[in-house]
Design an enzyme around this catalytic site. Structure first.
Site, mmCIF file in Angstrom:
data_model
loop_
_atom_site.group_PDB
_atom_site.id
_atom_site.type_symbol
_atom_site.label_atom_id
_atom_site.label_comp_id
_atom_site.label_asym_id
_atom_site.label_seq_id
_atom_site.Cartn_x
_atom_site.Cartn_y
_atom_site.Cartn_z
ATOM 1 N N ASP A 255 0.860 -1.185 0.000
ATOM 2 C CA ASP A 255 0.000 0.000 0.000
ATOM 3 C C ASP A 255 0.893 1.232 0.000
ATOM 4 O O ASP A 255 1.683 1.443 0.924
ATOM 5 C CB ASP A 255 -0.896 -0.018 1.246
ATOM 6 C CG ASP A 255 -2.032 0.979 1.161
ATOM 7 O OD1 ASP A 255 -2.165 1.646 0.120
ATOM 8 O OD2 ASP A 255 -2.785 1.104 2.144
ATOM 9 N N ASP B 254 -2.815 2.502 -6.122
ATOM 10 C CA ASP B 254 -1.804 2.589 -5.067
ATOM 11 C C ASP B 254 -1.713 1.366 -4.165
ATOM 12 O O ASP B 254 -1.013 1.406 -3.150
ATOM 13 C CB ASP B 254 -2.039 3.841 -4.216
ATOM 14 C CG ASP B 254 -3.392 3.833 -3.527
ATOM 15 O OD1 ASP B 254 -4.259 3.041 -3.934
ATOM 16 O OD2 ASP B 254 -3.583 4.611 -2.585
ATOM 17 N N GLU B 255 -2.404 0.273 -4.488
ATOM 18 C CA GLU B 255 -2.268 -0.916 -3.647
ATOM 19 C C GLU B 255 -2.516 -2.181 -4.444
ATOM 20 O O GLU B 255 -3.225 -2.180 -5.448
ATOM 21 C CB GLU B 255 -3.203 -0.850 -2.434
ATOM 22 C CG GLU B 255 -4.669 -0.818 -2.760
ATOM 23 C CD GLU B 255 -5.545 -0.872 -1.510
ATOM 24 O OE1 GLU B 255 -5.217 -1.637 -0.582
ATOM 25 O OE2 GLU B 255 -6.557 -0.152 -1.485
#
Length: 368
Positions: free
Chosen positions: A18, A112-113
Site C-alpha cells: 500500500d 496505489d495498492e
C-alpha cells in the site's frame, strides 16, 4: 457450504503493498516546495471533495472523501492541488512492473495498492518478509516514493497488517501468531466491517476478535445474514480468496460535482447527459456493457442516495444510459438541493462464474 474450521491447510504467503498517501506524495515529489506542508489533492476551499491528503494534513484530521470546506476549517493552512491522474497512472505502472519481477500473481486493488502471492516466486526466496522489504526498497529507488506492506497467510490478514506500521513500514503476521493477533484486534479494524456493522457488533458486546469468535455460526448468520459465514471464518484466520491477476471489473461509472447546487431536476438533465457521455467512453474503452444502472445523488448536506434499476438487456450507449438515468432521477422527489450526480453500470457482460477449488492449497513450512 460447510464452514472451513482450520486455516492451516490454506496457508499462503501473501504481501499487501500500500503506497503511503499516494496522490499527495506524488505531488510533493514533483513539486518540492510542497514537501513538509499540509496538502489536499482535489477539492477546494469552496467546493469539491478531497481525493487524498498528505500526512501533514492528516494530523489535523483531513482525510479523503471529506468536503474541501470542512478540510479547510480543520487545517487553515491547507494547500489544495488539482488531481493529475495521468501522472498517478504512470507511476502506478512503474510500481506494478516491480511487482511482476517477483511473481505473476499480482492483484491490483487500485492505483496505489495490490496483493502479491509470493508462495512461489521468481526469486525462489523462502521469506515473504524479506521479499516485501526488497520490493519496498525497489519502489523507493525507482519512484522516490515510500510504500508500506503487510505480510501474512492470506489477503485478509495481510491487508490489516499493512496499516499497522504506516507510513514507510511493514508488519508480518506469521502463521503461529495469526489467531492471537485476530483475537486481540478491535472488530472495527477488520477489513470489510463498516461503520453500521461495527455499531451493531458493539451493541451486541462484540468488541474484539475474541468476542466475535464466541459467536456460533448460527448466531452470526441470524444477525448478519450471508456475511455471518465470512465473519465466522476470518476470525479463525480463514480467508479462501485467491490473488486474482485478472481481476474482473464489477462496475464502471462516472460522477460530477457541480460548482453550485441544483434544486430542480430539469437543470440537472444537461449534467446527466454529460455524465452519460463519459460513462459511454469508459464502457467502450473497457469493451463492456451493463444491465444494472445506478444513479448516485449527493445532497448539499453530503447525505448520499442511490437509485438502481436492472434491465433485461445490456446497455452501453449514452442515449440509453441517459434515458434510464433520467427515469431514476424523476423516480421520486429530491430530498434537498444536489451537489453531485453519478451514473454507474454493473452486472457487466464480462462476468463469468468460476468454480473455485477451496481445498487445493497446501500447508507451507517456515520461514515466513
Amino acid at each position: 457450504m460447510q464452514p472451513v474450521t482450520d486455516f492451516k491447510e490454506h496457508i499462503r504467503k501473501i504481501i499487501h503493498v500500500d503506497m503511503d498517501a499516494f496522490y499527495a506524495s506524488v505531488e510533493q515529489l514533483d513539486f518540492p516546495e510542497l514537501q513538509g506542508k499540509p496538502i489536499a489533492v482535489g477539492g477546494s476551499s469552496d467546493r469539491g471533495v478531497v481525493a487524498a491528503a498528505s500526512y501533514e494534513a492528516r494530523k489535523f484530521g483531513v482525510k479523503s472523501a471529506m468536503s474541501g470546506r470542512q478540510a479547510k476549517r480543520l487545517c487553515p493552512d491547507l494547500i489544495f492541488v488539482k488531481t493529475r491522474f495521468d501522472r498517478y497512472k504512470e507511476i502506478s505502472q512503474r510500481i506494478r512492473s516491480i511487482f511482476f519481477e517477483y511473481t505473476p500473481l499480482v492483484e491490483p486493488l487500485s492505483l496505489d495498492e495490490a496483493y502479491l502471492d509470493v508462495t512461489q516466486n521468481t526469486k525462489n526466496h523462502p521469506s515473504a518478509t524479506l521479499l516485501a522489504t526488497e520490493i519496498r526498497q525497489r519502489i523507493k529507488e525507482k519512484t522516490g516514493l515510500n510504500a508500506s506492506a503487510g505480510i501474512s497467510i492470506n489477503k485478509f490478514v495481510a491487508k490489516i497488517a499493512s496499516d499497522i506500521n504506516k507510513p514507510n513500514g511493514q508488519k508480518t503476521i506469521p502463521p503461529d501468531e495469526v489467531i492471537s493477533f485476530l483475537e486481540n484486534l478491535d472488530v472495527r479494524k477488520f477489513y470489510g466491517v463498516g461503520k453500521k456493522t461495527q455499531e451493531k457488533m458493539y451493541a451486541m458486546a462484540i468488541f474484539t476478535g475474541a468476542d466475535l469468535k464466541k459467536m456460533s455460526l448460527d448466531e452470526l448468520e441470524k444477525n448478519f445474514g450471508k456475511s455471518g459465514l465470512h465473519y465466522y471464518q476470518i476470525v479463525r484466520g480463514i480467508h479462501l480468496s485467491d490473488v486474482k491477476p485478472n481481476r474482473t471489473r464489477k462496475s464502471l461509472g462516472a460522477e460530477r460535482t457541480f460548482s453550485q447546487n441544483f434544486s430542480s431536476e430539469v437543470f440537472m438533465e444537461e449534467k446527466l447527459l454529460q455524465i452519460a457521455e463519459e460513462v459511454e467512453k469508459r464502457l467502450k474503452k473497457s469493451k463492456v456493457a451493463g444491465k444494472t444502472i445506478t444513479l448516485k445523488i449527493k445532497y448539499s448536506d453530503f447525505n448520499t442516495q442511490t437509485r438502481s434499476k436492472t434491465l433485461s438487456f445490456f446497455i452501453a450507449s449514452k442515449s440509453l444510459i441517459f434515458e434510464e438515468a433520467k427515469l431514476l432521477l424523476y423516480q421520486e422527489k429530491l430530498k434537498d438541493s444536489v451537489r453531485l450526480l453519478g451514473i454507474s453500470l454493473s452486472n457487466l457482460n464480462n462476468e463469468t462464474p468460476k468454480k473455485i477449488d477451496y481445498l487445493k492449497e497446501q500447508q507451507l513450512k517456515l520461514p515466513f
